[in-house]
Design a protein around this motif. Structure first.
Motif, PDB file in Angstrom:
ATOM      1  N   VAL A   1      16.199  52.092  19.807  1.00 18.89           N
ATOM      2  CA  VAL A   1      15.820  51.918  18.634  1.00 18.89           C
ATOM      3  C   VAL A   1      14.750  52.099  18.007  1.00 18.89           C
ATOM      4  CG1 VAL A   1      16.961  50.513  16.588  1.00 18.89           C
ATOM      5  CG2 VAL A   1      18.260  50.627  18.916  1.00 18.89           C
ATOM      6  N   PHE A   2      14.552  53.247  17.280  1.00 11.37           N
ATOM      7  CA  PHE A   2      13.015  53.357  16.645  1.00 11.37           C
ATOM      8  C   PHE A   2      12.995  53.497  15.179  1.00 11.37           C
ATOM      9  CE2 PHE A   2       9.253  56.235  15.725  1.00 11.37           C
ATOM     10  CZ  PHE A   2       8.229  55.164  16.117  1.00 11.37           C
ATOM     11  N   THR A   3      12.329  52.642  14.512  1.00 11.11           N
ATOM     12  CA  THR A   3      12.056  52.459  13.299  1.00 11.11           C
ATOM     13  C   THR A   3      10.744  53.219  12.916  1.00 11.11           C
ATOM     14  OG1 THR A   3      13.212  50.427  12.978  1.00 11.11           O
ATOM     15  CG2 THR A   3      12.243  51.038  11.073  1.00 11.11           C
ATOM     16  N   LEU A   4      10.984  54.384  12.065  1.00 15.43           N
ATOM     17  CA  LEU A   4      10.111  55.197  11.586  1.00 15.43           C
ATOM     18  C   LEU A   4       9.324  54.306  10.357  1.00 15.43           C
ATOM     19  CD1 LEU A   4      11.943  58.339  12.291  1.00 15.43           C
ATOM     20  CD2 LEU A   4       9.395  58.469  12.946  1.00 15.43           C
ATOM     21  N   GLY A   5       8.111  54.255  10.382  1.00 15.04           N
ATOM     22  CA  GLY A   5       7.916  53.388   9.241  1.00 15.04           C
ATOM     23  C   GLY A   5       6.503  54.344   8.365  1.00 15.04           C
ATOM     24  N   LEU A   6       5.719  54.872   8.769  1.00 14.28           N
ATOM     25  CA  LEU A   6       4.821  55.609   7.951  1.00 14.28           C
ATOM     26  C   LEU A   6       4.477  57.127   8.314  1.00 14.28           C
ATOM     27  CD1 LEU A   6       1.924  52.823   8.298  1.00 14.28           C
ATOM     28  CD2 LEU A   6       3.423  53.293   6.285  1.00 14.28           C
ATOM     29  N   THR A   7       4.041  57.888   7.480  1.00 14.15           N
ATOM     30  CA  THR A   7       3.470  59.111   7.941  1.00 14.15           C
ATOM     31  C   THR A   7       1.638  59.153   7.883  1.00 14.15           C
ATOM     32  OG1 THR A   7       3.569  59.684   5.578  1.00 14.15           O
ATOM     33  CG2 THR A   7       5.387  60.444   7.068  1.00 14.15           C
TER      34      THR A   7
END
Lengths: 346, 237
Positions: free
Chosen positions: A166-172
């Protein structure tokens, strides 16, 4: 049977007026179809700070949450968290960007050796790739290297053995070393290290970058763990600050839009990759912004609980209880109203 | 010359040792009293200061009430507590973890950083060290007596790896030594012959089979000789 228009056979959830506008956020259903066989899966988590909540809920629900770096028993829960224990499946700290995740996987399997990953502060050494894992820093480079090597062993084991990541993408937005393109979780100089404009550069990853990094990651993960599945979420937590020249609200929208697009496309295109709409649950109009704390950035407990309620709604537990509401019946619809809590104290 | 020996349960062995040395102590005109309370009490001490008098009390007592007064400026105070390592090395943590410096010897264990172990030691020993600082500031002569190294049977009782126990004990003593040097408090070391390879042999160990860290009366006597030597310059024969 003849359809009068292309939408005539769409289910109710396809229509905004019925599925969103007419529903209280806690009554909305059908947002997530669930992950097949969830109760039997060994689950690992990583990502931005919002991902911290997911692991805790998985544990509390008795699922097979992987913790490859459990805390020493002499630390209290609060102390353990200060050292990065019990937050994710390993002590890698927040992984905000897809590039960070890709580089971590490569490093864990010996395909990458960061050359510019040590920061100094007050004579102590900090692991620039997880600068808060040791609040006091390390006494020597040797110590830092030994602890990082041990950490990577666990990261390797985790990637090899998990069933669901489970991976939560947070920022670019990220800061990158000019020496070897190592991506940092935070700008040099904020926690430790020194900001030297000639040593690092700011980069705002675009759709193509993030998509390529995530495709690389999924392929690399499956090269060591062919049956691994990936569940992507997007952090609804806004940028604390932007390094672009835009307003932080505009920068946040850009960043989240890119991440959301990538996650959606990966889930559509790659079997075994799923998208869980925690972002929509918190930021969507039906929530009326009520899941945010007064800082309008971080998510309140009820918001997290509602997100996790949806997470489990599509996945029956061994006891058939995973779909049970996490919000007390008396509070449903009023989770964020303090006065409703007053009523409960009568 | 009067010695006030106070502190945690290690005081008991010193008391027993002093009883064995009763005649020598009397001959040398060294008088010693002993005050013992369980270790955790000393980590919760609050200090009242009235003039030159320090009164140490536990804010919340553990097993027994602690109330100790320091008010004799011409005497020497021997404190047993800051080097009590057993509370740390007996923690179940060490079944799975080891200090990073010994990680090569224990590849199956998770290494811990110096900083983390130091922070745990600080949380256990900040109060006893603060007490010493307060005594020093008022001009009292204060010394710290080292407890025995972990007993040879100690790791076995707790099913710990002896190497890990030795490593943790060694780390603890070295770290607190540095802090005591900063405060300016001398340490009375355990005699060399009371330990071997980092552990205390049976002869100098408390005979109770489940005791992991206390010294015997014989250890106490050997240690009392050291204390008297350091504190008064008198050699007991």
């Amino acid at each position: 049977m003849h359809s009068s228009n292309p939408y005539s056979n769409q289910p109710e959830r396809a229509f905004w007026s019925k599925a969103a506008a007419a529903q209280h956020i806690t009554d909305i259903t059908g947002l997530f179809d669930g992950v097949p066989d969830l109760p039997g899966l060994k689950i690992a988590t990583a990502g931005s700070c919002f991902a911290r909540h997911i692991g805790k809920f998985l544990k509390s629900r008795g699922l097979q949450y992987l913790d490859y770096e459990p805390a020493p028993s002499f630390l209290s829960t609060a102390e353990a968290e200060q050292y990065g224990y019990g937050i994710f499946s390993c002590r890698y700290g927040n992984i905000y960007t897809a590039r960070q995740l890709r580089q971590l996987l490569d490093e864990a399997f010996g395909r990458r050796e960061p050359q510019d990953a040590v920061w100094k502060k007050d004579g102590r050494y900090y692991d620039a790739l997880r600068p808060r894992a040791e609040p006091r820093g390390f006494g020597s480079l040797e110590e830092l290297a030994a602890l990082r090597a041990a950490h990577l062993v666990h990261v390797r084991e985790m990637f090899t053995n998990l069933d669901l990541f489970v991976f939560t993408l947070g920022l670019t937005e990220a800061w990158i070393s000019n020496r070897d393109d190592t991506v940092y979780p935070i700008a040099p100089g904020v926690i430790a290290g020194e900001y030297q404009p000639e040593a690092c550069r700011f980069h705002n990853f675009r759709y193509g970058d993030v998509h390529a990094d995530m495709v690389y990651f999924v392929e690399a993960l499956r090269s060591v763990n062919p049956n691994a599945r990936v569940l992507l979420t997007i952090s609804p937590v806004s940028l604390a600050a932007t390094a672009t020249d835009q307003h932080v609200l505009v920068a946040t929208t850009y960043s989240k839009s890119v991440l959301r697009s990538v996650a959606g496309d990966l889930a559509s295109d790659i079997p075994g990759v799923f998208y869980f709409p925690s972002y929509e649950i918190i930021t969507g109009a039906p929530a009326r912004q009520m899941f945010y704390n007064p800082d309008l950035r971080t998510v309140c407990e009820a918001g997290v609980a509602t997100v996790m309620q949806h997470f489990f709604s599509g996945s029956p537990s061994p006891e058939g209880q995973l779909a049970t509401s996490l919000v007390p019946e008396t509070l449903r619809g009023f989770e964020h109203c303090e006065e409703a809590h007053l009523d409960l104290t009568k | 010359m009067r010695l006030h020996v106070f502190g945690d349960s290690h005081v008991m062995a010193l008391h027993k040792g002093a009883q064995l040395l009763e005649r020598q102590l009397a001959r040398s005109s060294v008088d010693a009293d002993f005050y013992c309370r369980q270790g955790p009490n000393w980590r919760a001490v609050r200090t009242s200061k009235i003039g030159q008098t320090l009164r140490f009390r536990t804010a919340c007592t553990w097993e027994s009430v602690l109330e100790y007064t320091v008010d004799q400026p011409n005497d020497t105070y021997i404190f047993c507590a800051p080097l009590h390592t057993a509370e740390l090395w007996r923690d179940p943590t060490w079944h799975r973890f080891c200090p990073w410096r010994s990680a090569k010897d224990f590849p199956a264990m998770h290494p811990l950083s110096d900083g983390m172990i130091e922070s745990i030691i600080d949380s256990q020993m900040n109060t006893p060290l603060r007490m010493l600082k307060e005594m020093k500031e008022l001009g009292y002569m204060a010394l710290v007596a080292e407890p025995p190294k972990p007993l040879q049977k100690g790791p076995r009782v707790g099913q710990f790896n002896p190497g890990v126990v030795i490593s943790v004990d060694k780390f603890f003593r070295a770290y607190i030594t540095r802090r005591l040097v900063d405060i300016g408090v001398p340490i009375i070391r355990v005699p060399e012959f009371t330990h071997h390879d980092g552990l205390t042999p049976e002869q100098y160990s408390d005979p109770r089979p489940d005791d992991t860290h206390h010294g015997s009366a014989e250890f106490g006597a050997a240690m009392m000789k050291q204390i008297v030597q350091v504190a008064t310059g008198v050699t007991l024969n």
